[in-house]
Design a protein around this motif. Sequence first.
Motif, short mmCIF file in Angstrom:
data_model
loop_
_atom_site.label_atom_id
_atom_site.label_comp_id
_atom_site.label_asym_id
_atom_site.label_seq_id
_atom_site.Cartn_x
_atom_site.Cartn_y
_atom_site.Cartn_z
N LEU A 1 -56.62 -34.15 -28.33
CA LEU A 1 -56.17 -33.31 -29.44
C LEU A 1 -56.18 -31.85 -28.99
O LEU A 1 -57.16 -31.37 -28.42
N TRP A 2 -55.07 -31.15 -29.25
CA TRP A 2 -55.01 -29.71 -29.02
C TRP A 2 -55.29 -29.03 -30.35
O TRP A 2 -54.43 -28.96 -31.22
N ALA A 3 -56.51 -28.56 -30.55
CA ALA A 3 -56.95 -28.02 -31.83
C ALA A 3 -56.72 -26.52 -31.88
O ALA A 3 -57.12 -25.80 -30.97
N HIS B 1 -64.17 -19.99 -30.97
CA HIS B 1 -64.21 -20.01 -32.43
C HIS B 1 -63.68 -21.34 -32.97
O HIS B 1 -64.23 -21.90 -33.92
N VAL B 2 -62.62 -21.85 -32.36
CA VAL B 2 -62.08 -23.15 -32.76
C VAL B 2 -63.03 -24.27 -32.31
O VAL B 2 -63.25 -25.24 -33.04
N SER B 3 -63.60 -24.13 -31.11
CA SER B 3 -64.55 -25.14 -30.63
C SER B 3 -65.73 -25.25 -31.60
O SER B 3 -66.21 -26.36 -31.88
N ILE C 1 -60.97 -32.96 -26.69
CA ILE C 1 -60.31 -31.95 -27.51
C ILE C 1 -60.22 -30.65 -26.72
O ILE C 1 -61.21 -30.22 -26.12
N ALA C 2 -59.05 -30.06 -26.71
CA ALA C 2 -58.85 -28.73 -26.13
C ALA C 2 -58.58 -27.76 -27.28
O ALA C 2 -57.83 -28.10 -28.20
N THR C 3 -59.18 -26.59 -27.24
CA THR C 3 -59.09 -25.65 -28.36
C THR C 3 -58.54 -24.30 -27.93
O THR C 3 -58.47 -23.98 -26.75
N TYR C 4 -58.20 -23.49 -28.93
CA TYR C 4 -57.73 -22.12 -28.69
C TYR C 4 -58.81 -21.22 -28.12
O TYR C 4 -58.51 -20.18 -27.55
N ALA D 1 -62.39 -25.30 -24.11
CA ALA D 1 -61.57 -24.15 -24.52
C ALA D 1 -60.45 -23.94 -23.50
O ALA D 1 -60.70 -23.91 -22.29
N ALA D 2 -59.23 -23.82 -24.01
CA ALA D 2 -58.07 -23.47 -23.19
C ALA D 2 -57.61 -22.10 -23.68
O ALA D 2 -56.92 -21.99 -24.70
N PRO D 3 -58.01 -21.01 -23.00
CA PRO D 3 -57.81 -19.66 -23.53
C PRO D 3 -56.35 -19.30 -23.75
O PRO D 3 -55.48 -19.62 -22.93
#
Length: 340
Positions: free
Chosen positions: A98-100, A134-136, A128-131, A150-152
Amino acid sequence: MKPVLFVTNHAPAFRIPAFKALHERENVVFALIGGDVRHGGGGTRSELPFPAVFPEERTVARMAASGRYRAVVAGLSGKVALPAAYAGARAGRVPFVLWATIWRHPRTPAHTLSYIPLRHIYRHADAIATYGPHVSAYVNTKHPHGEVFAAPQSVDVEFWTAKAQPERHGAFQILYAGRLEREKGVDVLARAWDGHGTLVLAGEGPLEVPGALRRGKCEAADLRNLYAGSDVVVVPSVPTRDFLEPWGLVVNEAFHQGVPVIATDAVGAAAGGLVRHERTGLVVPAGDAEALRGALRRLQDDPALRAQLGAAGRDAAAEYTPAAWAEGMSQALISAEKAC
């Protein structure tokens, strides 16, 4: 090696370098489903430097389950694309990532209906990869089974760091770049700005700021020139029932030009650690016009602080690259494949 299927809505210009970097690492086919775009721009170039297909959302499940892909990644785009991608991956017995992108679920009746199925995906995705952090942090409140990475968020670093031709309209120039709508804090900015300095609005929308120079929607090169000619960029977004600024890519763009940023605490780039109060910028409470006015006055009166924050912001943004985003996504894929 089989490719990865990556389901998202568009491949806007700012995503092209990141998507290209991920394809070069992982052999990715991007399924671009189109649809409405609210955050971060839209559109898909006719010629892309990576494989892309343009399916109907209803066909995504069949694609994901087809056996042609070794893993499936999907973001929150579309009406049924995400649950279709997840169901297809499960039917095909392939890892699902999931790309959250959100750090609070929207509070509208329609979004309320989507919360329970989305919570299930948060909990059962293989990774899960996040923005950003904060999203994580938000995702971790959903007790995910898979690891969270986290994927910045990044922009085209080469373009935004290139030398610009400064466009300047006053001795102290304040730049707002974005949609001229309430959720972006434009009415708060209108109350905060007291006529000191020149306020330039680069964007379109129904709201006005009396006395400001309305520049309209700008091409990327023109916007880069405006950044270069400005003393501060302001990102005054406020939370609404259906909006909480996921990131705010104007922060990256401004920092790449060495311009300090004032952001509210409702901006993802501040919550996610790129805008750090009195280190890379100034952070003020969302909706607080007095605090925003004070921050503007502070930077107007302190050129040394502007220079210090601008330099620190440039250094910080240098780590937010397409390659770093691709690395975060790759780590999520590796984890998902191990989990399966």
